[in-house]
Enzyme design. Structure first.
Site, PDB file in Angstrom:
ATOM      1  CB  SER A 282      52.428  77.363  73.750  1.00 51.49           C
ATOM      2  OG  SER A 282      52.290  78.554  73.025  1.00 51.49           O
TER       3      SER A 282
ATOM      4  CE  LYS B  93      57.682  76.164  73.742  1.00 53.30           C
ATOM      5  NZ  LYS B  93      56.383  76.694  74.194  1.00 53.30           N
TER       6      LYS B  93
ATOM      7  CB  SER C  50      55.126  78.604  71.030  1.00 47.24           C
ATOM      8  OG  SER C  50      55.081  78.214  72.398  1.00 47.24           O
TER       9      SER C  50
END
Ligand SMILES: [Mg+2]
Ligand SMILES: [Zn+2]
Lengths: 500, 103, 501
Positions: A182, A83, A158
């Site tokens: 997330s 990420k 997210s």
């Protein structure tokens, strides 16, 4: 002997074993995934940056190690998608924001360092809601990520890029961060596995902070065992993070292999059911609970009245911390600078840069947090929210005095349509309704796929919650349920991705 | 409690160094009003669920205290590498726009 | 714009109508090896930005970890200031934007300081003042800006600034007094004495060199006035970053006069920060903020609470050195000097010089005599501090030893000191080079005595007859003959013996 499966559809555990055995080289594995990315990422847009050179160099290093007869770690040579909220020395790190466009950090996050040390092959950086604020990855400054199950739908957020990369077979492993859900919510809507470890279990050093008291990095994978292997690789005490727990990492791999719930007591959270929950989500969830009963677990209903207020507390605490954490993006030391014309003073340049560099959701939360911390409002907003956190922890304590784990749907609905909620922040925020209490209390949570909702054919996730530093229970329950569901369906849920 | 005004949003924007447009001021005033109206439930929760008990605020779920490091040097970054990332640099320092006068 | 002194009432007139109230906030940079929250070194004078890392540059993703020694120093300072030490306290974030500050918040302590509720006794104007301490808390320093263009180095009119973050994150202890009342006309003097005493204490603890000229210690002085007899405090001004003892005194005195002028004119004092100007001793207002500062303090979520164990605090209490006040009392008793003399010794900055000279074997009264007499006079002449004279306590101790051994008399010792100060070497070197040793050879002295007796037969006769009065004349002649290098007492002894036989 050659590896006889499809490299990109294989599990991390199988790939690692094949590389170790010499059935396939790490370079071949890396190249297969890079090829897959080249083929499908145009549609999915899981990646913001693909580091092909770095990945192939690491793979070659692993192959050389093996050739020298050196011992390989349990994930050596396995590709991974990181990420874009973790720093990686010399590799662009944007957090999905314009304000960090072009920034190449001069240092590695602890998670990045551990991955490198484990000889994991980092393919690149994945898309995300800007600074991890969002539940759909629509808040990325670099475009939306699409759900491989249906390209018109969101992949969750997210960490939508990380979960989508798994569902699209672009990577067998990914790293996410979970501040309000997330990791778990994207896992739920993409039919993958995602774990938010106990707060303090995985170092936050080099994780660009959204909300410091809630953020936690964790593993994403397509199977529970793969998640456990990755969890074990990144967890552990880090002296560079004051909030890192100095205790041995729970035996998550052992628990995933045990995959047995006999004699365990499972609590179903009363608050997370009923109105507002999609029918297919409810039915798959209850079937899964029945499976657990069938596997020998005792199931009871648990009342956690404070959970009704978790969302409200979260949307005060997280923005408050974010308003302070994001103050450093000021155009002085790194990142974007706008309006430096020799006339504007430093205050104007800061304000112009932040105005241009942050997206609407980030600005909204910064102002919300600034408001909640302002003198005159602090007690009613930030202060009360921290008291609600106390109540939530008490509810958890009471619950875990009686049960080993709690379960609920991970998110109230399956993946919604891109654009459907962008103008309605409150509707968007509801996606994290069930995941937020765990962030506030700092305990551990997992989402695993439990089937497809009959009405839309999209994945449904079940959330498992364990007490702090009992992360192994997640894996024990998750692996048992996964095995039972695979047997029921005759194959793993995520065998086919309809749209690719 | 809320009903946040455009002026309050402008104040928040100044405090947080956001050069918001007029449209944004109006738009955020509406949205923040809705959000604050909803999250204001936290006070009500404390009253209803707390039932008059003392409920200390929890700023951190971790039970840790006294995490420190020994006063021992660690390697620094190479300033050239750090300054290469800066929007502007000069004489091995970060160059920043003029700071409005304090004197 | 600086307020001129022309239209201000005199200091005496200002005090005739008002009582000053002060609040002093002193920042001390701790002398730890590394910064407050990262392992970067703290050494002074390094090349710009060479002592930085992700944490003290506030890079995205970086995190703080507290320096254990900084906590220990803070507790020791708290204990030395007679404070209570918190059983549990936290860091907080103080949020405001400034380019010097890498995170745009300062990690500080807010409502939970590590030390609180103490006092420091200070000597000024012939009495002791108990200055009450509100709190001592830990925080971090900011970077340093250099302003380029416009008037040299001044922020005003600069075209741009250059920032060096070497100092960002250096541990600071901020010590805040409670309102200091009742000092009246002595307010500026008490303020100076407080900062001086605090500096001595910090140095004695060994937690910082507290060099004000290097910014290692700086004072913010809050001043307000209230009419005599009124309970309620007036509106205060805060003069920031005053960085010498003399400036503290001058800044307070100036603000008293300025406030008096405002109040005398029937106006109200504006609550504001002000800057002190060394050149003319005035202050000027800081930038007027459009809206009140709202720092939005909240507990620092990247750090965990500090909960010093009581046993540890006790242990630290045991490590406190003798503190300056107690030490002064002890020395005064040991040296047997009056309050007045002790004050002179303090004012001359001679305490440590005398102590060291004594520790090298000199008698206390002798050490004191030389430092406070001949050397103080020469320092005065040269307009330098006593400690800055080019003579060491070891050299003074040597002079004392030579005198005690009869090898030098006072007059010669003064010449030796003159030689040492002139760079002629150690006292022994000067004695050798200048040939200053006392003539201690009795044969040589007796020869000189015989010459004197021959030269002044009348005087010699009177002495023989039992009248010792004229002996002085004879001794003087001997001293003259030996160019002052004889021990006068020995000469007298030998002379009397000679004339009695
Ligand atoms: Mg301060
Ligand atoms: Zn540093």
């Amino acid at each position: 002997m050659a590896f006889d499966g499809d490299l990109t559809k294989s599990t991390a555990a199988a790939l690692a074993a094949a590389i170790k055995a010499g059935d396939v080289s790490a370079t071949e594995v890396a190249q297969a995934h890079l090829d897959r990315i080249a083929k499908v990422d145009e549609k999915v847009h899981a990646f913001l940056h693909v580091d092909a050179d770095g990945a192939l160099a690491k793979a070659a290093e692993v192959d050389a190690k093996r050739a020298r007869g050196e011992q390989l770690g349990p994930l050596a040579g396995v590709p991974l998608a990181l990420k874009d909220v973790f720093t990686m020395k010399g590799v662009p790190t944007t957090c999905g924001s314009k304000i960090l466009e072009g920034w190449r950090p001069p240092y590695d996050a602890t998670v990045t360092r551990k991955l490198r040390e484990a000889d994991v092959v980092i393919l690149g950086k994945t898309n995300m809601d800007e600074f991890a604020m969002g539940s759909s990855t629509e808040n990325s400054a670099y475009g939306v990520t699409r759900n491989p199950w249906d390209l018109t739908r969101i992949p969750g957020g997210s960490g939508g890029g990380s979960s989508a990369s798994l569902a699209a077979y672009e990577a067998p492993l990914a790293i996410g961060t979970d501040t309000g859900g997330s990791i778990r919510q994207p896992a739920s809507v993409t039919g993958t596995v995602g774990v938010k470890p106990t707060y303090g279990g995985v170092s936050r050093y080099g994780l660009v902070a959204f909300s410091s008291s809630l953020d936690q990095g964790g593993p994403c994978a397509r199977t529970v065992l793969d998640a456990a292997l990755l969890h074990a690789a990144i967890a552990g005490h880090d002296p560079l993070d004051s909030t890192s727990i100095d205790q041995p990492v729970p035996d998550v791999v052992g628990a995933a292999k045990l995959a047995d719930v006999k004699g365990m007591k499972v609590g179903v959270v009363k608050q997370f059911d009923g109105e507002g929950y999609q029918d297919g989500v409810r039915s798959r969830f209850h079937e899964a609970v029945d499976q657990l009963r069938g596997l020998g677990a005792t199931v009871v209903e648990v009342d956690c009245p404070s959970f009704d207020y978790a969302l409200a507390a979260y949307y005060l605490i997280a923005p408050s911390e974010c308003s302070s954490n994001l103050a450093r993006f000021d155009a002085m030391r790194y990142g974007l600078r706008i309006g430096d014309d020799g006339v504007n003073g430093v205050e104007e340049v800061m304000a112009l840069t932040r105005e241009a560099g942050f997206g609407p959701e980030v600005k909204r939360r910064i102002m919300l947090g600034t408001y909640a911390l302002s003198s005159g409002y602090y007690d009613a907003y930030y202060g009360s929210a921290q008291q609600v956190r106390t109540l939530i922890m008490r509810d958890f304590d009471r619950a875990f005095a009686d049960v080993d784990v709690l379960v609920s749907p991970t998110t109230p609905t399956t993946a919604f349509k891109i654009g459907e909620r962008v103008d309605d922040p409150m509707a968007m925020y509801l996606a994290d309704l069930c995941t937020i209490p765990t962030n506030l209390a700092g305990n551990a949570g997992m989402s695993i796929p439990v089937g497809l909702a009959p009405e839309d054919g999209l994945p449904v996730g079940l959330q498992i919650i364990a007490p702090s530093m009992a992360d192994d229970r997640l894996y024990r329950v998750g692996a048992a349920l996964e095995a039972a569901l695979n047997t029921t369906w005759g194959h793993p849920l995520i065998e086919e991705v309809p749209s690719l | 409690m809320p009903a946040i005004t455009r002026e309050e949003v402008a104040h928040l924007a100044r405090l947080s160094r956001l050069d918001l447009s007029e449209d944004e001021l109006v738009h955020y005033a509406e949205q923040l009003d809705v959000i604050l109206g909803s999250v204001a439930r936290v006070s009500e929760a404390v009253q209803q669920l707390g039932q008059g008990q003392d409920i200390p605020p929890t700023s951190h779920a971790l039970p840790l205290v006294n995490v420190t490091r020994p006063d021992v040097e660690r390697p620094c970054l190479d300033p050239a590498e750090v300054l290469a990332q800066a929007p502007a640099a000069q004489d091995q320092r970060f160059r920043v726009p003029r700071i409005l006068g304090e004197d | 714009m600086s307020t001129s002194t022309v239209n201000l009432p005199s200091y005496e007139d200002a005090l005739a109508s008002y009582d000053p109230v002060m609040g002093l906030e002193v920042h001390v940079e701790l002398g730890t090896a590394t910064k407050m929250f990262c392992g970067c070194p703290t050494g002074f004078g390094a090349d710009p930005n060479t002592q930085t890392c992700p944490t003290c540059l506030g890079l995205p993703g970086s995190l703080p970890v507290v320096n254990a020694t900084a906590i220990e120093s803070a507790i020791r300072i708290g204990l030395a200031l007679n404070c209570d030490i918190a059983e549990w306290c936290r860091f907080a974030r103080k949020n405001y934007f400034y380019p010097d500050m890498p995170k745009n918040f300062q990690t500080s302590q807010y409502d939970e300081p590590i030390a609180f509720n103490g006092y420091l006794d200070v000597e000024a104007a012939g009495r002791t003042w108990r200055i009450e301490i509100e709190r001592a808390h830990m925080e971090e320093d900011t970077g340093k800006s250099t302003h380029v263009g416009g008037a040299t180095g001044r922020i005003h009119g600069a075209e741009y600034s250059l920032v060096d973050y070497n100092r960002a994150g250096i541990p600071l202890i901020e010590i805040v007094t409670k309102p200091i009342t009742g000092t009246g006309e002595h307010a500026p003097e008490v303020a100076k004495a407080y900062v001086a005493e605090l500096r001595e204490l910090i140095k004695a603890l060994g937690v910082s060199e507290a060099r004000m000229e290097l910014g290692q210690m700086r004072c913010d002085a809050n001043v307000s006035l209230r009419p005599h007899g009124r309970e309620k405090f007036g509106t205060r001004s805060e003069t920031k970053n005053v960085n010498s003892l003399r400036s503290v005194e001058r800044a307070v005195a100036f603000e008293i006069r300025r406030h008096a002028a405002v109040l005398d004119a029937g106006d109200t004092v504006v609550q504001e920060t002000r800057h002190f100007h060394e050149n003319d001793g005035t202050t000027s207002p800081g930038r007027v903020k459009e809206e009140a500062e709202d720092y939005r303090y909240f507990p620092e979520p990247d750090l965990v609470p500090v909960a010093p164990a009581r046993e540890w605090v006790q242990e630290l209490r045991g490590t406190l050195p003798e503190l300056p006040g107690a030490r002064r009392k002890r020395l005064q008793a040991e040296w047997g000097v009056t309050d007045h003399d002790m004050q002179s010794i303090l004012n001359a900055g001679a305490v440590d010089l005398i102590v060291e000279t004594v520790s090298l074997g000199a008698a206390a009264d002798q050490a004191r005599k030389w430092w406070m007499g001949e050397l103080a006079r020469r320092a005065n002449e040269a307009e330098v501090d006593l400690g800055a004279l080019p003579i060491t306590p070891a050299q003074v101790a040597e002079v004392v030893a030579l005198t005690a051994a009869g090898k030098l008399n006072d007059k010669l010792a003064r010449q030796v000191i003159e030689g040492v100060l002139a760079g002629e070497g150690s006292p022994q070197d000067v004695v050798a080079k200048r040939g200053l040793a006392v003539v201690s050879d009795d044969g040589a002295l007796l020869a000189a005595i015989d010459e004197a007796v021959a030269a002044f037969p009348d005087a010699a006769e009177k002495v023989r007859g039992g009248n010792q009065g004229p002996a002085g004349q004879l001794i003087g002649a001997v001293m003259k003959a030996t160019r002052g290098q004889a021990d006068a007492a020995r000469v007298r002894e030998l002379l009397l013996k000679r004339l009695s036989s």
